[in-house]
Motif scaffolding. Sequence first.
Motif, PDB file in Angstrom:
ATOM      1  N   GLY A  17       0.864  12.816  -4.335  1.00 40.34           N
ATOM      2  CA  GLY A  17       0.954  11.930  -5.489  1.00 40.34           C
ATOM      3  C   GLY A  17       2.342  11.325  -5.581  1.00 40.34           C
ATOM      4  O   GLY A  17       3.210  11.572  -4.742  1.00 40.34           O
ATOM      5  N   ASP A  18       2.556  10.542  -6.630  1.00 46.57           N
ATOM      6  CA  ASP A  18       3.834   9.846  -6.791  1.00 46.57           C
ATOM      7  C   ASP A  18       5.016  10.788  -6.963  1.00 46.57           C
ATOM      8  O   ASP A  18       6.087  10.532  -6.432  1.00 46.57           O
ATOM      9  CB  ASP A  18       3.774   8.887  -7.972  1.00 46.57           C
ATOM     10  N   ALA A  19       4.856  11.857  -7.711  1.00 46.72           N
ATOM     11  CA  ALA A  19       5.982  12.754  -7.965  1.00 46.72           C
ATOM     12  C   ALA A  19       5.700  14.194  -7.566  1.00 46.72           C
ATOM     13  O   ALA A  19       6.594  15.030  -7.628  1.00 46.72           O
ATOM     14  CB  ALA A  19       6.348  12.703  -9.450  1.00 46.72           C
ATOM     15  N   THR A  31       2.265  19.377   8.542  1.00 48.05           N
ATOM     16  CA  THR A  31       2.897  18.876   9.762  1.00 48.05           C
ATOM     17  C   THR A  31       3.493  17.492   9.521  1.00 48.05           C
ATOM     18  O   THR A  31       2.833  16.611   8.954  1.00 48.05           O
ATOM     19  CB  THR A  31       1.866  18.803  10.904  1.00 48.05           C
ATOM     20  N   CYS A  32       4.730  17.295   9.951  1.00 48.99           N
ATOM     21  CA  CYS A  32       5.397  15.993   9.832  1.00 48.99           C
ATOM     22  C   CYS A  32       4.670  14.976  10.694  1.00 48.99           C
ATOM     23  O   CYS A  32       4.413  15.216  11.876  1.00 48.99           O
ATOM     24  CB  CYS A  32       6.855  16.111  10.270  1.00 48.99           C
ATOM     25  N   ALA A  33       4.360  13.819  10.112  1.00 49.86           N
ATOM     26  CA  ALA A  33       3.638  12.759  10.818  1.00 49.86           C
ATOM     27  C   ALA A  33       4.479  12.101  11.904  1.00 49.86           C
ATOM     28  O   ALA A  33       3.936  11.467  12.805  1.00 49.86           O
ATOM     29  CB  ALA A  33       3.169  11.705   9.821  1.00 49.86           C
ATOM     30  N   TYR A  46       9.498  15.024   1.283  1.00 49.43           N
ATOM     31  CA  TYR A  46       9.277  13.622   1.649  1.00 49.43           C
ATOM     32  C   TYR A  46       7.832  13.430   2.074  1.00 49.43           C
ATOM     33  O   TYR A  46       7.327  14.166   2.913  1.00 49.43           O
ATOM     34  CB  TYR A  46      10.200  13.214   2.805  1.00 49.43           C
ATOM     35  N   TRP A  47       7.175  12.406   1.487  1.00 50.86           N
ATOM     36  CA  TRP A  47       5.804  12.069   1.865  1.00 50.86           C
ATOM     37  C   TRP A  47       5.494  10.650   1.446  1.00 50.86           C
ATOM     38  O   TRP A  47       6.218  10.035   0.684  1.00 50.86           O
ATOM     39  CB  TRP A  47       4.797  13.039   1.246  1.00 50.86           C
ATOM     40  N   SER A  48       4.389  10.138   1.951  1.00 46.95           N
ATOM     41  CA  SER A  48       3.907   8.814   1.584  1.00 46.95           C
ATOM     42  C   SER A  48       2.598   8.973   0.821  1.00 46.95           C
ATOM     43  O   SER A  48       1.643   9.565   1.336  1.00 46.95           O
ATOM     44  CB  SER A  48       3.662   7.968   2.829  1.00 46.95           C
ATOM     45  N   VAL A  49       2.562   8.422  -0.388  1.00 53.11           N
ATOM     46  CA  VAL A  49       1.331   8.429  -1.180  1.00 53.11           C
ATOM     47  C   VAL A  49       0.309   7.519  -0.515  1.00 53.11           C
ATOM     48  O   VAL A  49      -0.864   7.877  -0.375  1.00 53.11           O
ATOM     49  CB  VAL A  49       1.616   7.972  -2.629  1.00 53.11           C
ATOM     50  N   ASP A  50       0.743   6.337  -0.075  1.00 49.93           N
ATOM     51  CA  ASP A  50      -0.175   5.362   0.520  1.00 49.93           C
ATOM     52  C   ASP A  50      -0.780   5.864   1.826  1.00 49.93           C
ATOM     53  O   ASP A  50      -1.972   5.688   2.072  1.00 49.93           O
ATOM     54  CB  ASP A  50       0.527   4.024   0.761  1.00 49.93           C
ATOM     55  N   LEU A  51       0.030   6.474   2.677  1.00 53.53           N
ATOM     56  CA  LEU A  51      -0.449   6.943   3.973  1.00 53.53           C
ATOM     57  C   LEU A  51      -0.957   8.385   3.939  1.00 53.53           C
ATOM     58  O   LEU A  51      -1.567   8.845   4.908  1.00 53.53           O
ATOM     59  CB  LEU A  51       0.669   6.815   5.017  1.00 53.53           C
ATOM     60  N   GLN A  52      -0.672   9.092   2.841  1.00 56.31           N
ATOM     61  CA  GLN A  52      -1.081  10.488   2.675  1.00 56.31           C
ATOM     62  C   GLN A  52      -0.622  11.348   3.856  1.00 56.31           C
ATOM     63  O   GLN A  52      -1.415  12.020   4.518  1.00 56.31           O
ATOM     64  CB  GLN A  52      -2.595  10.599   2.460  1.00 56.31           C
ATOM     65  N   GLU A  53       0.703  11.291   4.122  1.00 58.66           N
ATOM     66  CA  GLU A  53       1.278  12.088   5.191  1.00 58.66           C
ATOM     67  C   GLU A  53       2.670  12.562   4.797  1.00 58.66           C
ATOM     68  O   GLU A  53       3.325  11.951   3.950  1.00 58.66           O
ATOM     69  CB  GLU A  53       1.306  11.325   6.514  1.00 58.66           C
ATOM     70  N   ALA A  54       3.075  13.665   5.403  1.00 60.12           N
ATOM     71  CA  ALA A  54       4.358  14.303   5.099  1.00 60.12           C
ATOM     72  C   ALA A  54       5.394  13.994   6.168  1.00 60.12           C
ATOM     73  O   ALA A  54       5.049  13.690   7.308  1.00 60.12           O
ATOM     74  CB  ALA A  54       4.158  15.810   5.008  1.00 60.12           C
ATOM     75  N   TYR A  55       6.692  14.125   5.785  1.00 60.14           N
ATOM     76  CA  TYR A  55       7.804  13.869   6.703  1.00 60.14           C
ATOM     77  C   TYR A  55       8.820  14.997   6.612  1.00 60.14           C
ATOM     78  O   TYR A  55       9.096  15.515   5.528  1.00 60.14           O
ATOM     79  CB  TYR A  55       8.480  12.538   6.376  1.00 60.14           C
ATOM     80  N   TRP A  56       9.386  15.357   7.744  1.00 59.22           N
ATOM     81  CA  TRP A  56      10.357  16.454   7.828  1.00 59.22           C
ATOM     82  C   TRP A  56      11.579  16.182   6.955  1.00 59.22           C
ATOM     83  O   TRP A  56      12.064  17.062   6.251  1.00 59.22           O
ATOM     84  CB  TRP A  56      10.767  16.651   9.284  1.00 59.22           C
TER      85      TRP A  56
END
Length: 70
Positions: A17-19, A31-33, A46-56
């Motif tokens: 979600g946003d927050a 897993t980091c995309a 860190y993540w993207s709501v639009d892409l629904q993926e996480a980042y390291w």
Amino acid sequence: MLTRSGHQGGEARIRYGDADFEILSPGAYVTCAVTGRQIPLGALRYWSVDLQEAYWDAEAASKRLTPPKA
């Protein structure tokens, strides 16, 4: 070593979600995309709501979310 009863290992399924994020299926990490590294849920920032993926980290997020130069 701290252990929690009911703690599930493996990869979690998350709705970003946003927050905040919602855990759909329990697990210890996502897993980091970009890097493929396992991110413990307690360290997920860190993540993207639009892409629904996480980042390291911020650098990985920037790489993924910055459009390529023409």
